[in-house]
Design a protein around this motif. Structure first.
Motif, PDB file in Angstrom:
ATOM      1  N   ASP A 197       0.833  -1.208   0.000  1.00 36.55           N
ATOM      2  CA  ASP A 197       0.000   0.000   0.000  1.00 36.55           C
ATOM      3  C   ASP A 197       0.870   1.261   0.000  1.00 36.55           C
ATOM      4  O   ASP A 197       0.559   2.247  -0.665  1.00 36.55           O
ATOM      5  CB  ASP A 197      -0.955   0.007   1.190  1.00 36.55           C
ATOM      6  CG  ASP A 197      -0.250  -0.175   2.521  1.00 36.55           C
ATOM      7  OD1 ASP A 197       0.933  -0.600   2.540  1.00 36.55           O
ATOM      8  OD2 ASP A 197      -0.873   0.099   3.564  1.00 36.55           O
ATOM      9  N   ARG A 198       1.978   1.206   0.708  1.00 39.21           N
ATOM     10  CA  ARG A 198       2.897   2.354   0.761  1.00 39.21           C
ATOM     11  C   ARG A 198       3.578   2.572  -0.592  1.00 39.21           C
ATOM     12  O   ARG A 198       3.701   3.708  -1.056  1.00 39.21           O
ATOM     13  CB  ARG A 198       3.946   2.119   1.844  1.00 39.21           C
ATOM     14  CG  ARG A 198       4.902   3.276   2.054  1.00 39.21           C
ATOM     15  CD  ARG A 198       5.939   2.938   3.107  1.00 39.21           C
ATOM     16  NE  ARG A 198       6.923   3.997   3.241  1.00 39.21           N
ATOM     17  CZ  ARG A 198       8.071   3.860   3.921  1.00 39.21           C
ATOM     18  NH1 ARG A 198       8.340   2.702   4.525  1.00 39.21           N
ATOM     19  NH2 ARG A 198       8.923   4.865   3.976  1.00 39.21           N
ATOM     20  N   VAL A 199       4.011   1.500  -1.224  1.00 36.47           N
ATOM     21  CA  VAL A 199       4.678   1.618  -2.527  1.00 36.47           C
ATOM     22  C   VAL A 199       3.696   2.128  -3.580  1.00 36.47           C
ATOM     23  O   VAL A 199       4.024   3.009  -4.377  1.00 36.47           O
ATOM     24  CB  VAL A 199       5.280   0.263  -2.948  1.00 36.47           C
ATOM     25  CG1 VAL A 199       5.959   0.383  -4.318  1.00 36.47           C
ATOM     26  CG2 VAL A 199       6.292  -0.227  -1.912  1.00 36.47           C
ATOM     27  N   TYR A 200       2.475   1.587  -3.565  1.00 33.63           N
ATOM     28  CA  TYR A 200       1.493   2.021  -4.555  1.00 33.63           C
ATOM     29  C   TYR A 200       1.092   3.477  -4.338  1.00 33.63           C
ATOM     30  O   TYR A 200       0.890   4.226  -5.310  1.00 33.63           O
ATOM     31  CB  TYR A 200       0.266   1.121  -4.501  1.00 33.63           C
ATOM     32  CG  TYR A 200      -0.816   1.512  -5.478  1.00 33.63           C
ATOM     33  CD1 TYR A 200      -0.550   1.626  -6.834  1.00 33.63           C
ATOM     34  CD2 TYR A 200      -2.113   1.801  -5.033  1.00 33.63           C
ATOM     35  CE1 TYR A 200      -1.541   2.002  -7.732  1.00 33.63           C
ATOM     36  CE2 TYR A 200      -3.101   2.169  -5.931  1.00 33.63           C
ATOM     37  CZ  TYR A 200      -2.819   2.268  -7.273  1.00 33.63           C
ATOM     38  OH  TYR A 200      -3.794   2.651  -8.159  1.00 33.63           O
ATOM     39  N   ALA A 201       1.003   3.900  -3.081  1.00 37.99           N
ATOM     40  CA  ALA A 201       0.637   5.295  -2.796  1.00 37.99           C
ATOM     41  C   ALA A 201       1.678   6.255  -3.364  1.00 37.99           C
ATOM     42  O   ALA A 201       1.331   7.287  -3.959  1.00 37.99           O
ATOM     43  CB  ALA A 201       0.487   5.497  -1.289  1.00 37.99           C
ATOM     44  N   LEU A 202       2.975   5.923  -3.197  1.00 41.09           N
ATOM     45  CA  LEU A 202       4.013   6.808  -3.739  1.00 41.09           C
ATOM     46  C   LEU A 202       4.037   6.742  -5.263  1.00 41.09           C
ATOM     47  O   LEU A 202       4.237   7.766  -5.927  1.00 41.09           O
ATOM     48  CB  LEU A 202       5.380   6.431  -3.173  1.00 41.09           C
ATOM     49  CG  LEU A 202       6.532   7.349  -3.610  1.00 41.09           C
ATOM     50  CD1 LEU A 202       6.300   8.779  -3.117  1.00 41.09           C
ATOM     51  CD2 LEU A 202       7.876   6.830  -3.095  1.00 41.09           C
ATOM     52  N   TYR A 203       3.809   5.559  -5.809  1.00 41.56           N
ATOM     53  CA  TYR A 203       3.773   5.428  -7.267  1.00 41.56           C
ATOM     54  C   TYR A 203       2.716   6.357  -7.863  1.00 41.56           C
ATOM     55  O   TYR A 203       2.968   7.037  -8.868  1.00 41.56           O
ATOM     56  CB  TYR A 203       3.469   3.977  -7.648  1.00 41.56           C
ATOM     57  CG  TYR A 203       3.091   3.820  -9.105  1.00 41.56           C
ATOM     58  CD1 TYR A 203       4.061   3.771 -10.101  1.00 41.56           C
ATOM     59  CD2 TYR A 203       1.746   3.742  -9.479  1.00 41.56           C
ATOM     60  CE1 TYR A 203       3.704   3.648 -11.435  1.00 41.56           C
ATOM     61  CE2 TYR A 203       1.386   3.626 -10.816  1.00 41.56           C
ATOM     62  CZ  TYR A 203       2.365   3.574 -11.780  1.00 41.56           C
ATOM     63  OH  TYR A 203       2.006   3.468 -13.098  1.00 41.56           O
ATOM     64  N   ARG A 204       1.536   6.391  -7.271  1.00 42.87           N
ATOM     65  CA  ARG A 204       0.454   7.225  -7.789  1.00 42.87           C
ATOM     66  C   ARG A 204       0.832   8.710  -7.786  1.00 42.87           C
ATOM     67  O   ARG A 204       0.417   9.456  -8.672  1.00 42.87           O
ATOM     68  CB  ARG A 204      -0.808   7.018  -6.955  1.00 42.87           C
ATOM     69  CG  ARG A 204      -1.438   5.643  -7.115  1.00 42.87           C
ATOM     70  CD  ARG A 204      -2.688   5.515  -6.270  1.00 42.87           C
ATOM     71  NE  ARG A 204      -3.699   6.496  -6.662  1.00 42.87           N
ATOM     72  CZ  ARG A 204      -4.791   6.760  -5.959  1.00 42.87           C
ATOM     73  NH1 ARG A 204      -5.009   6.118  -4.816  1.00 42.87           N
ATOM     74  NH2 ARG A 204      -5.665   7.647  -6.374  1.00 42.87           N
ATOM     75  N   GLN A 205       1.620   9.116  -6.799  1.00 45.92           N
ATOM     76  CA  GLN A 205       2.007  10.526  -6.724  1.00 45.92           C
ATOM     77  C   GLN A 205       3.206  10.847  -7.598  1.00 45.92           C
ATOM     78  O   GLN A 205       3.322  11.959  -8.117  1.00 45.92           O
ATOM     79  CB  GLN A 205       2.305  10.890  -5.267  1.00 45.92           C
ATOM     80  CG  GLN A 205       1.087  10.771  -4.363  1.00 45.92           C
ATOM     81  CD  GLN A 205       1.395  11.164  -2.937  1.00 45.92           C
ATOM     82  OE1 GLN A 205       1.456  12.345  -2.593  1.00 45.92           O
ATOM     83  NE2 GLN A 205       1.605  10.169  -2.087  1.00 45.92           N
TER      84      GLN A 205
END
Length: 270
Positions: free
Chosen positions: A159-167
């Motif tokens: 969830d942390r990796v995907y959140a940064l990817y989206r930004q």
């Protein structure tokens, strides 16, 4: 007529035992009747109706897979266990199960919406839009699967990796290459890769710090690329406190002792 309290003690004991025995027999008989009714062939499970998000499931396939695992009649089935079994199916994120008289189960499915690979592409692990990892394989010929990025990180960190990817994705968009991989190392170090193969060292730090470095890089790189004749960018290191370093194809370093660093240019903050 003698009162009950006047009855001899042994008589009162016998009466109490008789009453208890009668109650036990009655309860046993009732329980047997209930069990017989619940397990009567007329209550056999007749059909499983599946609806909701069923792009990757079919009623026939679900029934063939689950029917041998269902234990009990329509009345005695454990709906929580049935729900758990449905949620073990590939692509199923959530299942809602309810009984429909006289002998039908109605199951509403919600499927995972895949947005990325977790680990190597084609490895069988995907990340859904909520940032959770699930195991499944895309359907043959799935066009979007080829464009999914690879997200890598420690267990429980999807969830942390995907959140940064989206930004990061819109921040790096001016570079003209989609973000194809984002990795969080065990030490907390972040590394990205663009679709063209460019490696970007983001370093450690808070989400705001990482995005600030990426913003500085993407907003100033076009000018630097123009200065060096539009050479292909091979790597960038954003970990410098006052700028970043890049390596471009065909650009040589000044001296041999510095060649290992492959430092082609350095851009300072304006």
């Amino acid at each position: 007529m003698a009162s009950r309290s006047a009855l001899p003690f042994d008589v009162r004991i016998m009466n109490g035992l008789a009453s208890a025995l009668f109650l036990s027999v009655a309860l046993a008989a009732l329980g047997t009747a209930v069990w017989w009714v619940a397990h009567h062939p007329s209550w056999s499970l007749g059909r499983i109706v599946v609806d909701g998000e069923v792009e990757h499931q079919s009623e026939e396939g679900v029934r063939a897979y689950l029917a041998p695992q269902l234990r009990g009649s329509f009345l005695t089935l454990d709906l929580q266990e049935v729900k758990r079994l449905f949620e073990t199916l590939p692509w199923v994120r959530q299942a809602v199960v309810r009984r429909e008289f006289p002998n039908r189960l109605h199951v509403t499915l919600q499927e995972h919406e895949a947005v990325a690979w977790w680990g190597e592409a084609g490895g069988g692990k995907l990340v859904n839009r909520q940032g959770a990892v699930f195991e499944a394989d895309p359907d043959p010929g799935h066009a979007q699967a080829e464009s999914w990025p690879e997200l890598v990180g420690p267990e429980g960190g999807s969830d942390r990796v995907y959140a940064l990817y989206r930004q990061l994705q819109p921040v790096l968009q001016p570079l003209g290459q989609p973000l194809s991989q984002l990795e969080l190392g065990a030490s907390g170090h972040w590394q990205a890769r663009l679709a063209g193969g460019t490696q970007i060292e983001l370093g450690r730090g808070s989400e705001a710090e990482l995005l600030a470095r990426a913003e500085r890089f993407s907003s100033t790189l076009p000018e630097l690329m123009t200065r060096y004749g539009g050479r292909a960018l091979e790597a960038a290191d954003l970990r410098y406190p006052d700028g970043y370093a890049v390596r471009m194809r065909g650009v040589q370093t000044v001296s041999d002792d510095k060649a290992a660093a492959a430092l082609a240019a350095r851009v300072r903050k304006k």
